[in-house]
Design an enzyme around this catalytic site. Structure first.
Site, mmCIF file in Angstrom:
data_model
loop_
_atom_site.group_PDB
_atom_site.id
_atom_site.type_symbol
_atom_site.label_atom_id
_atom_site.label_comp_id
_atom_site.label_asym_id
_atom_site.label_seq_id
_atom_site.Cartn_x
_atom_site.Cartn_y
_atom_site.Cartn_z
ATOM 1 N N HIS A 116 69.014 -22.280 -6.582
ATOM 2 C CA HIS A 116 68.325 -21.339 -5.694
ATOM 3 C C HIS A 116 68.099 -21.911 -4.299
ATOM 4 C CE1 HIS A 116 65.550 -18.008 -4.705
ATOM 5 N NE2 HIS A 116 64.838 -18.940 -4.085
ATOM 6 N N ASN A 156 75.834 -12.808 4.247
ATOM 7 C CA ASN A 156 74.711 -12.800 5.183
ATOM 8 C C ASN A 156 73.806 -13.965 4.806
ATOM 9 O OD1 ASN A 156 75.616 -10.350 6.271
ATOM 10 N ND2 ASN A 156 74.426 -9.157 4.817
ATOM 11 N N HIS A 169 74.173 -16.321 -1.799
ATOM 12 C CA HIS A 169 75.046 -15.295 -2.351
ATOM 13 C C HIS A 169 75.745 -14.544 -1.230
ATOM 14 C CE1 HIS A 169 71.666 -12.761 -1.147
ATOM 15 N NE2 HIS A 169 72.435 -11.705 -1.312
#
Length: 350
Positions: A116, A156, A169
């Protein structure tokens, strides 16, 4: 690469891409999800000749959840996410809140890593190569769907860009039309061919390499440069030296070299601004431009990646104000030659 396809609880497709062939992906999505219901509608703008997706259901999408509730992390410790497995290499799934769906295109989410707190720039070359393989495979699959005209892989990064999930991602849009930006490229390509008999993409790349002032990185098979008429303060275009219409057409040598060059480019973007320890990393958009699936100009189109940041200097963003938003005329505060020089200055130490 091993590819495993399965389904989430609401019927959406999920694909695992693994670097090892012995990995078994049999985790089941145990969430009580209702079937996905989208209200996406595509409307044509008669004045501009383009299309707008009206997608009111996206107002309900997940917005900046805490890290322990991230829907893109693996499912662990009794918490279920969009990815049922307890770990993964690269995972791709249908977006739960798509802008395009059904017979009007498709939207997918690409999770680059289970970590993460990482970013694409933190990946190893092998991990980046696996993402490239996933992009390529999805381009092949999505371009064959009925009604799909163009496949767009992009990332993005950063809250300033508008990212609502912090996990590293990207996304893939399968458009049911050719995008306006690509239409303009195709028109310029045709006009240049008519006027000179040559390929516009080839000439642009050759001119940049001959000039040299805006070259940022050069490998055996790729060239990265700040374009002569850059729209953004820091904008780099990455071209394979052997022209290819899309990711599927990349040769093995270009595919092998891409991870090293792209990772170095992303790491330089993170070093452009002296923002100090703990400051947010450079926000950016990374966009793959591929030839539309159905066009007579496929052989003339040149696959390339455009990478740019909306930050113009430390602590200051480039806003799309009146001229840019109202008239689509960009005003760039940073000379492309100065941007290229800065990106060369922040090269990784050997």
């Amino acid at each position: 690469m091993k590819k495993t396809t399965t389904r989430l609880a609401d019927g959406r497709e999920l694909i695992y891409y693994d670097s090892r062939d012995d990995v078994v992906r049999d985790a089941v999505d145990r969430r009580p999800l209702d079937p996905v219901a989208t209200a996406a509608e595509i409307r044509a703008d008669r004045l501009l000749g383009d299309h707008v997706a009206i997608a009111s259901h996206r107002q309900a999408r997940t917005y900046h959840p805490p890290a322990d509730e991230c829907p893109l992390c693996p499912s662990r410790g009794g918490r279920h996410s969009e990815i049922p497995a307890a770990d993964y290499d690269v995972a791709v799934f249908e977006n739960r809140f798509p802008s395009f769906a059904g017979d009007r295109g498709r939207c997918e989410v690409v999770c680059f890593t289970p970590d993460h707190d990482a970013s694409f720039a933190d990946l190893t070359e092998d991990q980046a190569a696996l993402v490239l393989a996933a992009w390529t495979d999805r381009t092949a699959e999505l371009s064959q769907l009925p009604g799909v005209e163009q496949v767009f892989c992009f990332e993005n990064r950063g809250a300033e860009i508008g990212v609502t999930l912090g996990h590293p991602h990207g996304q893939i849009y399968a458009y049911p039309f050719v995008t306006p930006r690509t239409e303009r490229m195709l028109a310029s390509l045709a006009a240049h061919r008519q006027a000179t008999g040559r390929n516009l993409f080839d000439d642009v790349l050759a001119d940049e390499r001959t000039d040299g002032r805006r070259i940022v990185l050069e490998g055996d098979h790729w060239t990265a440069f700040v374009p002569y008429a850059a729209h953004w303060p820091y904008e780099v275009h990455l071209y394979p030296k052997r022209r290819a219409p899309d990711l599927l057409a990349l040769d093995d040598a270009a595919r092998a070299e891409f991870p090293r060059l792209y990772l170095e480019l992303l790491r330089r973007f993170d070093r452009i601004f002296d923002t100090g320890a703990g400051a947010p990393p450079t926000p950016y958009i990374a966009a793959w431009h591929q030839a539309p699936h159905h066009t007579a100009q496929r052989a003339d189109f040149a696959l390339h990646l455009e990478l740019f940041t909306i930050r113009r200097t430390s602590g200051k963003l480039k806003f799309l104000a009146g001229s840019e938003s109202g008239m689509n005329v960009f005003i760039n505060d940073v000379p492309p030659e100065a941007a290229a020089e800065r990106l060369r200055e922040v090269a990784s130490k050997p």
